[in-house]
Write a protein that holds these residues in place. Structure first.
Motif, PDB file in Angstrom:
ATOM      1  N   ASP A 356      42.366  51.622  57.203  1.00  0.00           N
ATOM      2  CA  ASP A 356      42.085  51.786  55.914  1.00  0.00           C
ATOM      3  C   ASP A 356      40.975  52.014  55.448  1.00  0.00           C
ATOM      4  O   ASP A 356      40.752  52.570  54.236  1.00  0.00           O
ATOM      5  CB  ASP A 356      42.649  50.194  55.318  1.00  0.00           C
ATOM      6  N   ALA A 357      39.867  52.151  56.365  1.00  0.00           N
ATOM      7  CA  ALA A 357      38.636  52.496  55.815  1.00  0.00           C
ATOM      8  C   ALA A 357      38.297  54.191  56.196  1.00  0.00           C
ATOM      9  O   ALA A 357      37.484  54.557  55.916  1.00  0.00           O
ATOM     10  CB  ALA A 357      37.525  51.535  56.612  1.00  0.00           C
ATOM     11  N   GLY A 358      39.472  54.518  56.595  1.00  0.00           N
ATOM     12  CA  GLY A 358      39.380  56.227  56.857  1.00  0.00           C
ATOM     13  C   GLY A 358      38.994  56.527  58.235  1.00  0.00           C
ATOM     14  O   GLY A 358      38.741  57.816  58.557  1.00  0.00           O
ATOM     15  N   GLU A 359      38.621  55.828  59.237  1.00  0.00           N
ATOM     16  CA  GLU A 359      38.430  56.039  60.559  1.00  0.00           C
ATOM     17  C   GLU A 359      39.498  56.520  61.470  1.00  0.00           C
ATOM     18  O   GLU A 359      40.856  56.015  61.744  1.00  0.00           O
ATOM     19  CB  GLU A 359      37.856  54.890  61.395  1.00  0.00           C
ATOM     20  N   ASN A 360      39.367  58.079  61.664  1.00  0.00           N
ATOM     21  CA  ASN A 360      40.377  58.659  62.588  1.00  0.00           C
ATOM     22  C   ASN A 360      40.666  58.021  64.018  1.00  0.00           C
ATOM     23  O   ASN A 360      39.462  58.257  64.753  1.00  0.00           O
ATOM     24  CB  ASN A 360      40.541  60.116  62.431  1.00  0.00           C
ATOM     25  N   LEU A 361      41.649  57.501  64.353  1.00  0.00           N
ATOM     26  CA  LEU A 361      41.386  56.710  65.656  1.00  0.00           C
ATOM     27  C   LEU A 361      41.751  57.819  66.845  1.00  0.00           C
ATOM     28  O   LEU A 361      41.820  57.453  67.881  1.00  0.00           O
ATOM     29  CB  LEU A 361      42.449  55.774  65.844  1.00  0.00           C
ATOM     30  N   LEU A 362      42.036  58.940  66.706  1.00  0.00           N
ATOM     31  CA  LEU A 362      42.287  60.038  67.520  1.00  0.00           C
ATOM     32  C   LEU A 362      41.183  60.816  67.536  1.00  0.00           C
ATOM     33  O   LEU A 362      41.188  62.111  68.043  1.00  0.00           O
ATOM     34  CB  LEU A 362      43.635  60.656  67.537  1.00  0.00           C
ATOM     35  N   ASN A 363      39.991  60.654  67.060  1.00  0.00           N
ATOM     36  CA  ASN A 363      38.837  61.458  67.088  1.00  0.00           C
ATOM     37  C   ASN A 363      37.930  60.803  68.032  1.00  0.00           C
ATOM     38  O   ASN A 363      37.323  59.580  67.879  1.00  0.00           O
ATOM     39  CB  ASN A 363      38.213  61.224  65.656  1.00  0.00           C
ATOM     40  N   ALA A 372      35.481  55.298  74.198  1.00  0.00           N
ATOM     41  CA  ALA A 372      36.469  54.476  74.777  1.00  0.00           C
ATOM     42  C   ALA A 372      37.594  53.870  74.010  1.00  0.00           C
ATOM     43  O   ALA A 372      38.623  53.950  74.626  1.00  0.00           O
ATOM     44  CB  ALA A 372      35.679  52.927  75.487  1.00  0.00           C
ATOM     45  N   GLN A 373      37.557  53.516  72.897  1.00  0.00           N
ATOM     46  CA  GLN A 373      38.175  53.389  71.833  1.00  0.00           C
ATOM     47  C   GLN A 373      39.349  54.539  71.620  1.00  0.00           C
ATOM     48  O   GLN A 373      40.486  54.362  71.616  1.00  0.00           O
ATOM     49  CB  GLN A 373      37.768  52.999  70.495  1.00  0.00           C
ATOM     50  N   PHE A 374      38.742  55.627  71.590  1.00  0.00           N
ATOM     51  CA  PHE A 374      39.507  57.145  71.572  1.00  0.00           C
ATOM     52  C   PHE A 374      40.379  57.258  73.057  1.00  0.00           C
ATOM     53  O   PHE A 374      41.756  57.519  72.682  1.00  0.00           O
ATOM     54  CB  PHE A 374      38.702  58.187  71.494  1.00  0.00           C
ATOM     55  N   LEU A 375      40.044  56.738  74.042  1.00  0.00           N
ATOM     56  CA  LEU A 375      40.901  56.872  75.234  1.00  0.00           C
ATOM     57  C   LEU A 375      42.012  56.049  75.194  1.00  0.00           C
ATOM     58  O   LEU A 375      42.999  56.238  75.473  1.00  0.00           O
ATOM     59  CB  LEU A 375      39.842  56.725  76.555  1.00  0.00           C
ATOM     60  N   VAL A 376      41.683  54.742  74.796  1.00  0.00           N
ATOM     61  CA  VAL A 376      42.662  53.630  74.605  1.00  0.00           C
ATOM     62  C   VAL A 376      43.952  54.442  73.856  1.00  0.00           C
ATOM     63  O   VAL A 376      45.217  54.338  74.020  1.00  0.00           O
ATOM     64  CB  VAL A 376      42.313  52.482  74.258  1.00  0.00           C
TER      65      VAL A 376
END
Ligand code: ADP
Ligand code: MG
Length: 725
Positions: A356-363, A372-376
Motif C-alpha cells: 500500500d506504500a507503493g513498493e513494487n515487490l518484483l523490483n 533477498a526479498q525480491f528473490l522470494v
C-alpha cells in the motif's frame, strides 16, 4: 457492388479531424474530470464519512456505518447532476466478458405533479437488474433468476457523456441471491484478498511491519485494428463475427515491416486523440500509442493500476475506442484474429505486486536485503506458474484466441517463463547453491550479495514467450485482445497466493526454530527452483524445437481451447480456488459450462455465416463470372478460333465452384448436427468436425476470389480493407 461503393465513398468523404484541441483544456485539467474520485469525495462528503470510505478503498475495510451509503449517494447524485447526468446505472461484468448496464433516472415524481431527483444509499449499494438472460452455467434456474448488483467502492463511479446526455456509472459486482459470483469482478476482488495476507506474511519476515495491504498491479497493453466503416458494412462476417471468414491473401501483407512503429495516419491519430481525451476524463491513465506490426493494427497502453481498477479501465477503454472510432468513419476491431495471414491482436497483461506504500515487490533492489526479498517473491511466481500452467492456459481460451495460441503466431499455447540471461544466471546459482561469481562478477549469496543489474525488457527481444520477466514485473502475453483481463488476473493472483502461503509457512517455521531468515531462504529456494525449472524457457517460443523440448519436459501444450476447458474443474483447481475462497466448486462448474457453451455458439455463428456468405455472395459472383466465360468461349469458338486454353480455364472454374458448393452443403449439415451429450461434448464436436470444415471451405472460397473477375467480386478484399485509409 457494395465493395465498389465502399471504395468510392471512402475516396470522396472528408472527415473533421481537428475535434480535439488540448490547448483549450490541458491534460492536467481533464484528467479525472468525470470521476467521483478522492478529491471530489473529500470536497463533498462529511469528514468522518470521507475517512471511512477511503479506509475501505485503500485498505479494504468493511463498510459498517449505515449512514455512509446515504451520504455518499447524495453527494454522488449532486455531483452527477451538475455534470448533466439524468440517469444512473450499475455497471457489471457478466461472464460474457463484456459489460452490462441498466439505466434508471434520478426522477421521482411529487404528488403535486412536479418532480424531484432522488438517489438513495440503498440504490447505490444494491441493484436488482434481474438480468436472467445472462449465462449462469446452472447457478440459477430462471424461476429463481434474480441476480443482484453490489456497489464496489474501490472502483470510483464516473460520468459517461454522450451527445444525448450523461449517465452516472457505478461499478458493481454481480451475484446470485445465494451469493454465487455471476461475474468477473467478484472472483477478482476475492483473489486480491487472497493474495494480500500471504504477501504480508513474507514482508513481515523481512521486518516490514508497516505494510497493511499488498495489491496486485496490472498494466494491460491493448492491441486493436481500425478499418474504414464502409468496408465493415460490406462484410457481414466482420459485423456478426468480428473477423473475416473469407479473404484471399493480399499481394502485400506485413512482410515489408513498414507499419510497425511507423507514422500513424492522420485520421487514426485524430481518433486516438479523441479516445484519449475521453479516457483522461474518465481517469484512465493512458500513456502509450503506436502502430503495431500488421497493417491497420495499433496499440494503446495505460500506466498500471491495481488489478481491479485496471480491469474496469480496460473494459472502459475498449468501450470508448469502439464508440469513438465510429465518429471518424472507422471501426475498432477487437477480435483476436480479424484477418488471416497477418498478426492477430493480444493483450499483454503486465503484472506485479505492490505494498500500500507503493513498493513494487518484483523490483530487484540495490542492496542485499531487498534482493533477498525480491528473490522470494520472484521464485513464488515461478513456482506458481510451474504448478498451475493449465489454469493460466484456460484463462486465455476462446474460439477467437485459438487463431493465435497454437497457430503459427505469438505466443505458443505452451505456458513457459522467460527470465532473461541475467536473472537466469542468478536462479541457476541459487539452485546450485554455489557461490560462484555471477556474469557481472562478484558473489551471489542470498541476503548478502547485490544482484547484477537486471535489464528492463528491451521491446521485441523476447516476444515469443507467453510469460516473461521484464525487469520489474511479469508480462502475461497470451491474453486475447477482446478478453476481460479479469479471468487471467484471478488465476495469477490465486496461484501466487498459494505459492506465497507455501513459502511463508516454511520460512516462518525455520525462523521460529532459530534459523536466520537468509539461511532459511538459501535452504528453501533451490528445491523450489529444481522442481519448477521445467517451466523456464529462454529460447524462441515459436520454434519447432521448443514444441519437442516442451513435450519432453512434460509441459502441457493445449493447442485449442476445448482441450483446456476441463482444467477448470480439475481436482487441483477445485482445491486451489476453494482453499483461498476465490471460486467454489459450483462456481467453477458454472464457468466450465459457460465457456463450453460460448465456444459452441461462436463456432455455430461463424459456420452459419460462412454458409450464408458462400451461398448468397460468393457462389452468385462465381456463377456470373462462369456464365461470362462460357459465353465468351462459345462466341470465340463460333468465330473459328482455338479455345482450348479458355476451355481449361472454364473447366477449372466450374470445378472449383462445384467443389465449393459441395463443401458448403457439408458444412451446413455439420453445423446443424446436434452432438449428443453436454455443452462440453458439443464443444468438442464443433472443434473436431465443424472447425476443420470451415478451414477447408475458406481455402476454396479464397481460391475463387483469386479466379473471379474483380469487378464481380462483392466482398471488400484484404488489400483494400487493410491498406485504404
Ligand atoms: P515495456 O513493456 O515496453 O518495457 P513498460 O515497462 O513501460 O514498457 O510497461 C509496459 C506496461 O507495463 C505499461 O502498461 C506499464 O504501466 C506496465 N507496468 C509497468 N510497471 C508495472 C508494474 N509494476 N505492475 C504492473 N504493470 C506495470
Ligand atoms: Mg511490453
Amino acid at each position: 457492388t457494395a465493395r465498389q461503393q465502399a471504395i468510392q465513398t471512402i475516396a470522396t468523404t472528408t472527415y473533421q479531424l481537428n475535434r480535439i484541441v488540448f490547448k483549450d483544456k490541458t491534460l492536467k485539467e481533464l484528467f479525472g474530470a468525470n470521476v467521483f474520485g478522492e478529491a471530489e469525495q473529500k470536497a463533498r462528503l462529511p469528514k468522518p464519512i470521507f475517512k471511512a470510505l477511503q479506509k475501505t478503498i485503500k485498505l479494504g475495510a468493511q463498510l459498517t456505518d449505515p449512514n455512509l451509503a446515504d451520504a455518499v449517494a447524495s453527494a454522488m447524485k449532486d455531483w452527477a447532476i451538475e455534470h448533466g447526468a439524468t440517469h444512473y446505472t450499475h455497471l457489471f461484468q457478466p461472464l460474457t466478458g463484456l459489460t452490462a448496464e441498466k439505466h434508471d433516472s434520478f426522477l421521482s415524481p411529487n404528488s403535486d405533479g412536479s418532480a424531484m431527483s432522488e438517489f438513495s444509499g440503498k440504490e447505490l449499494v444494491k441493484g436488482e437488474p434481474d438480468a436472467s438472460s445472462f449465462p449462469s452455467g446452472g447457478l440459477r434456474a430462471t424461476f429463481e433468476a434474480r441476480g443482484y448488483t453490489g456497489w464496489d467502492p474501490t472502483s470510483p463511479a464516473y460520468i459517461r457523456e454522450t451527445p444525448n446526455g450523461a449517465t452516472l456509472v457505478i461499478p458493481t459486482v454481480f451475484v446470485s441471491w445465494t451469493g454465487e459470483a455471476l461475474d468477473k469482478k467478484t472472483p477478482l476482488l476475492r483473489s486480491m484478498e487472497a493474495l494480500s495476507p500471504q504477501a504480508l506474511r513474507i514482508l513481515k519476515l523481512f521486518g516490514n511491519d508497516e505494510a497493511k495491504k499488498v495489491i496486485t498491479t496490472v498494466g494491460p497493453e491493448q492491441e486493436y485494428f481500425l478499418i474504414d466503416k464502409n468496408f465493415y458494412y460490406a462484410r457481414p462476417d466482420l459485423i456478426n463475427c468480428g473477423r473475416t471468414l473469407f479473404g484471399a491473401k493480399p499481394p502485400k501483407g506485413q512482410e515489408l515491416e513498414d507499419q510497425y512503429f511507423g507514422t500513424i495516419p492522420e485520421r487514426v491519430i485524430a481518433c486516438m486523440a479523441d479516445c484519449e481525451m475521453e479516457m483522461f476524463k474518465l481517469g484512465i491513465p493512458v500513456k502509450t500509442r503506436h502502430n503495431e506490426v500488421a497493417p491497420s493494427q495499433y496499440e494503446i497502453a495505460p500506466i498500471f493500476e491495481d488489478s481491479n481498477l485496471a480491469t474496469d479501465h480496460n473494459q472502459l477503454t475498449m468501450d470508448v475506442m469502439r464508440r469513438t472510432a465510429e465518429t471518424y468513419g472507422l471501426v475498432c476491431l477487437l477480435h483476436e484474429k480479424p484477418f488471416a495471414g497477418i498478426n492477430g491482436s493480444g493483450k499483454h497483461n503486465n503484472w506485479s505486486m505492490s505494498t500500500d506504500a507503493g513498493e513494487n515487490l518484483l523490483n530487484p533492489g540495490d542492496n542485499p536485503h531487498d534482493n533477498a526479498q525480491f528473490l522470494v517473491f520472484c521464485v513464488a511466481v515461478i513456482r506458481a506458474v510451474a504448478k498451475y500452467p493449465e489454469l493460466l492456459r484456460v484463462t486465455v481460451a476462446s474460439a477467437g484466441n485459438d487463431h493465435r495460441l497454437g497457430a503459427n503466431e505469438a505466443p505458443p499455447a505452451i505456458i513457459s517463463i522467460f527470465l532473461g540471461d541475467q536473472l537466469q544466471d542468478v536462479m541457476d546459482q541459487l539452485e546450485a547453491s554455489n557461490l560462484k561469481s555471477t556474469k557481472q562478477g562478484g558473489h551471489m549469496e542470498v541476503g548478502v550479495s547485490v544482484l547484477p543489474k537486471l535489464p528492463r525488457d528491451a521491446g521485441d527481444r523476447n516476444r515469443t514467450s507467453p510469460f516473461a520477466f521484464t525487469g520489474n514485473k511479469f508480462e502475461f502475453r497470451a491474453v486475447g485482445s477482446s478478453f476481460s483481463i479479469g479471468g487471467p488476473n484471478v488465476v495469477l493472483n490465486t496461484i501466487v497466493a498459494e505459492s506465497l502461503d507455501f513459502i511463508a509457512t516454511k520460512l516462518e517455521a525455520d525462523v521460529k526454530a532459530g534459523k536466520s531468515l537468509n539461511k532459511a531462504i538459501q535452504d528453501l529456494l533451490p528445491g523450489i527452483l529444481k522442481e519448477s525449472k521445467k517451466v523456464i524457457f529462454n529460447g524462441n517460443g515459436y520454434s519447432e524445437e521448443w514444441q519437442v523440448e516442451a513435450a519432453k519436459r512434460g509441459l502441457p501444450n493445449m493447442k485449442n481451447s476445448v482441450d483446456s476447458f476441463p482444467s477448470i474443474i480439475s481436482k487441483a483447481s477445485i482445491e486451489l480456488f476453494g482453499k483461498y475462497k476465490v471460486l467454489t466448486e459450483k462456481e467453477l462448474h458454472a464457468r466450465y459450462e459457460i465457456f463450453s457453451e460460448k465456444y459452441v455458439k461462436e463456432i455455430a455463428i461463424e459456420a452459419n455465416m460462412m454458409v450464408h456468405m458462400a451461398k448468397t455472395m460468393i457462389v452468385p459472383a462465381a456463377l456470373r463470372y462462369q456464365a461470362e466465360v462460357a459465353a465468351s468461349v462459345n462466341a470465340t469458338k463460333a468465330a473459328g478460333v482455338d479455345v482450348s486454353t479458355q476451355m481449361e480455364h472454364l473447366k477449372s472454374l466450374a470445378n472449383a465452384i462445384s467443389k465449393f458448393q459441395t463443401l458448403t452443403g457439408d458444412l451446413k449439415s455439420a453445423a446443424d448436427h446436434h452432438a449428443a451429450g453436454d455443452a462440453y461434448g458439443h464443444a468438442k464436436y464443433m472443434k473436431e468436425t465443424v472447425v476443420s470444415k470451415m478451414e477447408e471451405l475458406r481455402k476454396l472460397g479464397d481460391g475463387l476470389e483469386d479466379m473471379v473477375a474483380d469487378d464481380l467480386w462483392p466482398l471488400p478484399t484484404y488489400r483494400e480493407m487493410l491498406f485504404i485509409k
